[in-house]
Design a protein around this motif. Structure first.
Motif, short mmCIF file in Angstrom:
data_model
loop_
_atom_site.label_atom_id
_atom_site.label_comp_id
_atom_site.label_asym_id
_atom_site.label_seq_id
_atom_site.Cartn_x
_atom_site.Cartn_y
_atom_site.Cartn_z
N PHE A 144 7.35 6.57 -0.96
CA PHE A 144 8.64 5.90 -1.20
C PHE A 144 9.70 6.93 -1.57
CE2 PHE A 144 11.55 3.67 -4.18
CZ PHE A 144 12.13 2.80 -3.26
N LEU A 145 9.35 7.87 -2.46
CA LEU A 145 10.31 8.89 -2.86
C LEU A 145 10.72 9.77 -1.68
CD1 LEU A 145 8.66 10.00 -6.24
CD2 LEU A 145 10.76 8.65 -5.96
N ARG A 146 9.75 10.21 -0.92
CA ARG A 146 10.03 11.14 0.19
C ARG A 146 10.67 10.44 1.40
NH1 ARG A 146 8.16 16.10 0.35
NH2 ARG A 146 7.94 16.04 2.62
N ARG A 191 0.80 -1.22 0.00
CA ARG A 191 0.00 0.00 0.00
C ARG A 191 0.84 1.28 0.00
NH1 ARG A 191 -1.96 0.49 6.25
NH2 ARG A 191 0.10 0.06 7.13
N THR A 192 2.16 1.16 -0.05
CA THR A 192 3.02 2.34 -0.03
C THR A 192 2.89 3.11 -1.34
OG1 THR A 192 4.61 1.22 1.41
CG2 THR A 192 5.40 3.15 0.18
N LEU A 193 2.54 4.37 -1.21
CA LEU A 193 2.41 5.21 -2.40
C LEU A 193 3.79 5.60 -2.92
CD1 LEU A 193 -0.47 7.55 -1.18
CD2 LEU A 193 -0.64 5.64 -2.79
N LEU A 194 3.87 5.83 -4.23
CA LEU A 194 5.13 6.24 -4.83
C LEU A 194 5.65 7.51 -4.17
CD1 LEU A 194 7.38 5.92 -6.90
CD2 LEU A 194 5.89 7.07 -8.57
N HIS A 231 14.40 9.93 0.42
CA HIS A 231 14.67 11.28 0.93
C HIS A 231 14.68 12.34 -0.17
CE1 HIS A 231 15.32 9.26 4.69
NE2 HIS A 231 16.22 8.48 4.09
N LEU A 232 13.87 12.13 -1.19
CA LEU A 232 13.68 13.10 -2.26
C LEU A 232 12.42 13.89 -1.93
CD1 LEU A 232 14.54 10.81 -5.31
CD2 LEU A 232 15.99 12.58 -4.26
N THR A 233 12.58 14.92 -1.13
CA THR A 233 11.44 15.63 -0.56
C THR A 233 10.93 16.77 -1.42
OG1 THR A 233 12.95 17.00 0.75
CG2 THR A 233 12.07 15.00 1.80
#
Length: 161
Positions: free
Chosen positions: A26-28, A20-23, A32-34
Motif C-alpha cells: 500500500f505504501l509503495r 490481503r494487501t500488505l502495508l 508511491h512512498l518507495t
C-alpha cells in the motif's frame, strides 16, 4: 475491496485495498512512498521497517487494513520539512553507515525506534536490537558507529564480529 484511512508522515491518506494487501505494498504502490523497501517478504531482512502508532513494524508482515486509523511513519517522513536530515540520517551519512543503501531506510527506522526507548544504548544493545535487520554490504561497524553518534556517544573502536 476495503476502504482504509490512516495518517502517513503527518498527512491523512485513504485508499481501497484487497484484504490481503500488505502495508508495504500500500505504501509503495498506492502512496508511491518507495523508500520502504521489500527485501524478502518473509520478515527476515528489516528493509521494510516503518513505525505504526510509534512502534517499529515490518510492513511486509502487516496488512494495510490492520493499519486503518493508525499513524504511520516512513523513511520519507524522517527529514525535516525543509529537507534537513534527521540526527540519525545525518549520522548514517557522516559515519558511512550505508553502502548500496537498500537496507538503510529500515536501519534508520529501527535505529529511531531503539533510540526512542533507549537513548544511550551500548554497542551490544544496538547489535541485539538490529538482529532483525540485514545489511549485505557494510558489515555493521559503521551502522553501529552511526547509531552511537546519533545517541550522542562516540566509539573509538568496534570489535570485529
Amino acid at each position: 475491496m476495503t476502504s482504509v484511512a490512516m495518517t502517513v508522515n503527518g498527512k491523512a491518506v485513504s485508499g481501497e485495498v484487497e484484504g490481503r494487501t500488505l502495508l508495504v505494498d500500500f505504501l509503495r504502490n498506492d502512496l508511491h512512498l518507495t523508500g520502504t523497501h521489500v527485501g524478502c517478504d518473509t520478515s527476515q531482512c528489516g528493509a521494510c521497517v516503518v513505525h505504526v502508532d510509534g512502534d517499529a513494524v515490518k510492513a511486509c508482515t502487516m496488512f494495510a487494513v490492520e493499519a486503518d486509523g493508525a499513524e504511520v511513519a516512513t523513511i520519507e517522513g524522517q527529514a525535516s520539512a525543509d529537507g534537513t536530515l534527521s540526527v540519525i540520517q545525518q549520522a548514517f551519512q557522516d559515519h558511512h553507515g550505508l553502502q548500496c543503501g537498500f537496507c538503510t531506510p529500515g536501519m534508520v527506522m529501527s535505529a529511531a525506534d531503539l533510540l526512542k526507548d533507549n537513548p544511550k544504548p551500548t554497542e551490544t544493545e544496538i547489535r541485539d536490537y538490529l538482529e532483525g535487520n540485514i545489511c549485505r554490504c557494510t558489515g555493521y561497524h559503521n551502522i553501529i558507529k552511526a547509531i552511537m553518534a546519533a545517541s550522542g556517544q562516540e566509539m573509538p573502536a568496534i570489535a570485529a564480529e
